[in-house]
Design an enzyme around this catalytic site. Structure first.
Site, short mmCIF file in Angstrom:
data_model
loop_
_atom_site.label_atom_id
_atom_site.label_comp_id
_atom_site.label_asym_id
_atom_site.label_seq_id
_atom_site.Cartn_x
_atom_site.Cartn_y
_atom_site.Cartn_z
CD1 TRP A 81 -2.57 1.72 0.37
CD2 TRP A 81 -2.10 1.87 2.56
NE1 TRP A 81 -3.31 2.77 0.89
CE2 TRP A 81 -3.04 2.89 2.22
CE3 TRP A 81 -1.65 1.77 3.88
CZ2 TRP A 81 -3.53 3.78 3.17
CZ3 TRP A 81 -2.15 2.65 4.82
CH2 TRP A 81 -3.08 3.65 4.47
CG ASP A 127 -2.81 -2.99 7.12
OD1 ASP A 127 -3.93 -2.89 7.64
OD2 ASP A 127 -2.42 -2.22 6.22
CB ALA A 187 -7.37 -3.13 5.65
CE LYS A 189 -11.14 -0.05 1.16
NZ LYS A 189 -10.34 0.71 2.12
#
Length: 396
Positions: free
Chosen positions: A127, A208, A210, A243
């Site tokens: 990212w 992470d 997400a 999300k």
């Protein structure tokens, strides 16, 4: 004159895409840039379970007073149970609410810096905000190239070989599922190998997570993170609800810390609270309250998970339709079928990305990263045609 010493910073590429796409008058333009889920009509809907939770919150909330730097503890506990489960003893986990997953990552970076961690190893590409975020906090990123865009594969051996340069005590960043921007995750054996290597090298993993629920399914998507947590004495897990609850603008996230024992965890938690207090003082409550209400109600939880599964299946279907284009010029779209979640990165040059935008109104990051959810069925056919046009014109 202090401000005169500043230099103008470049615009964020993805935010610039929003403006360019909005200003483009072409009715058939395609936005594959910013990572939000869209339905077939191109809308980003509010989930039904979220609407129901908001209605209950409006009716029942009696105060807007501060909750404290730890945020909504009911939210944090419910999320921990859902994500981590009984993988490790509950007494080894502490957590607090953060402004989105990005806030969780920033807090993780700052506590690493405070603990004397100087370097974090990151599989590349990652990212776009990962490296600058850690660098700004004083933790230097070290990138390990480990993806093949042509074959859309993750090079496990290359990643582990890259970690041989890590020193004991360094951190390592791991995408929990639905890798952004590639969309390719390790398989179960790969996660086990990474966990074993990270533990053997005494590295501190930062997971992470997400996109849980948008890859192989909600529970399966947590298995990589759980494998890592079960193997190490210390870890950090940054979580985003943006999300999978559709709470993009509510900035709803959490940071969890795994410690060897309860006493160490209490010390870590005190540092997290102090850092959070100095950064944002108190996190925004609305999104966390919505998630807590959903997770504390079996009916709302079931409704939310059904909606999330529908979103996951849509992404899976779009990816399969995109991959059905096969090889177009030098690009093998069939390999995109290997991926999961919202993102894929195609082996496109910046000049090809610019050509596709100018000629066909297709907007994407200069790296070739696309948001699968930006397509509808018609748009995928247009995308295939645009790639054929690009190949026929020899655009390199």
């Amino acid at each position: 004159m202090r401000f005169a010493t500043l230099t103008r910073q470049p615009d964020d590429p993805l935010l610039r895409i929003i403006g360019q796409h909005g200003a483009d008058p072409r009715p058939d333009k395609i936005d594959l840039g910013v990572g939000v889920f869209r339905d077939e009509a191109g809308h980003t809907p509010v989930m039904t379970a979220v609407k129901a939770a908001e209605a209950r919150l409006l009716a029942e909330q009696s105060s807007k007073s501060y909750l404290g730097p730890e945020g909504d503890i009911g939210f944090v506990r419910a999320l921990a149970g859902l994500v981590i489960g009984d993988t490790v003893a509950a007494e080894r986990i502490v957590g607090l609410q953060t402004p989105g997953g990005t806030g969780a990552l920033r807090l993780a970076a700052e506590v690493l810096a405070r603990a004397g961690v100087a370097k974090i190893w990151i599989g590349s590409p990652s990212w776009a905000n990962h490296a600058p975020l850690f660098r700004q906090a004083g933790v230097e990123p070290a990138l390990i190239p480990c993806f093949d865009l042509n074959s859309q594969t993750f090079d496990l051996n290359g990643f582990l070989a890259g970690l041989t340069g890590a020193a004991a005590g360094d951190a390592v960043l791991l995408h929990g599922c639905c890798h952004n921007p590639i969309g390719i995750d390790p398989d179960a054996a790969g996660w086990a190998a990474i966990a074993q290597d990270v533990a053997a090298r005494d590295l501190l993993p930062v997971v992470d997570l997400a996109y849980q629920g948008l890859g192989d399914g909600f529970d399966v998507d947590a298995e990589g993170a759980r494998t890592i947590l079960a193997a190490v004495p210390e870890a950090l897990l940054a979580y985003s609800c943006d999300k999978n609850f559709g709470l993009y603008r509510e900035r709803t996230g959490a940071l969890f810390a795994l410690s060897p024992d309860r006493d160490t965890g209490a010390v870590v938690f005190s540092n997290l609270l102090a850092l959070a207090r100095a950064n944002w003082s108190m996190p925004p409550d609305h999104g966390a309250a919505i998630v807590r209400i959903i997770l504390e109600d079996e009916g709302l939880t079931a409704e939310w998970r059904d909606e999330l599964e529908t979103m996951r299946q849509r992404l899976e279907s779009l990816r399969a339709t995109l991959a059905a284009g096969g090889r177009i010029g030098a690009i093998d779209l069939g390999a995109v079928a290997h991926g999961k979640g919202m993102f894929a990165t195609l082996p496109l040059s910046p000049s090809q990305v610019e050509w596709l935008c100018d000629r066909h109104g297709i907007y994407m990051a200069g790296s070739g990263r696309i948001n699968i959810a930006g397509f509808n069925t018609t748009a995928i056919g247009r995308f295939h045609d645009a790639l054929r046009d690009m190949a026929a014109n020899g655009v390199a």
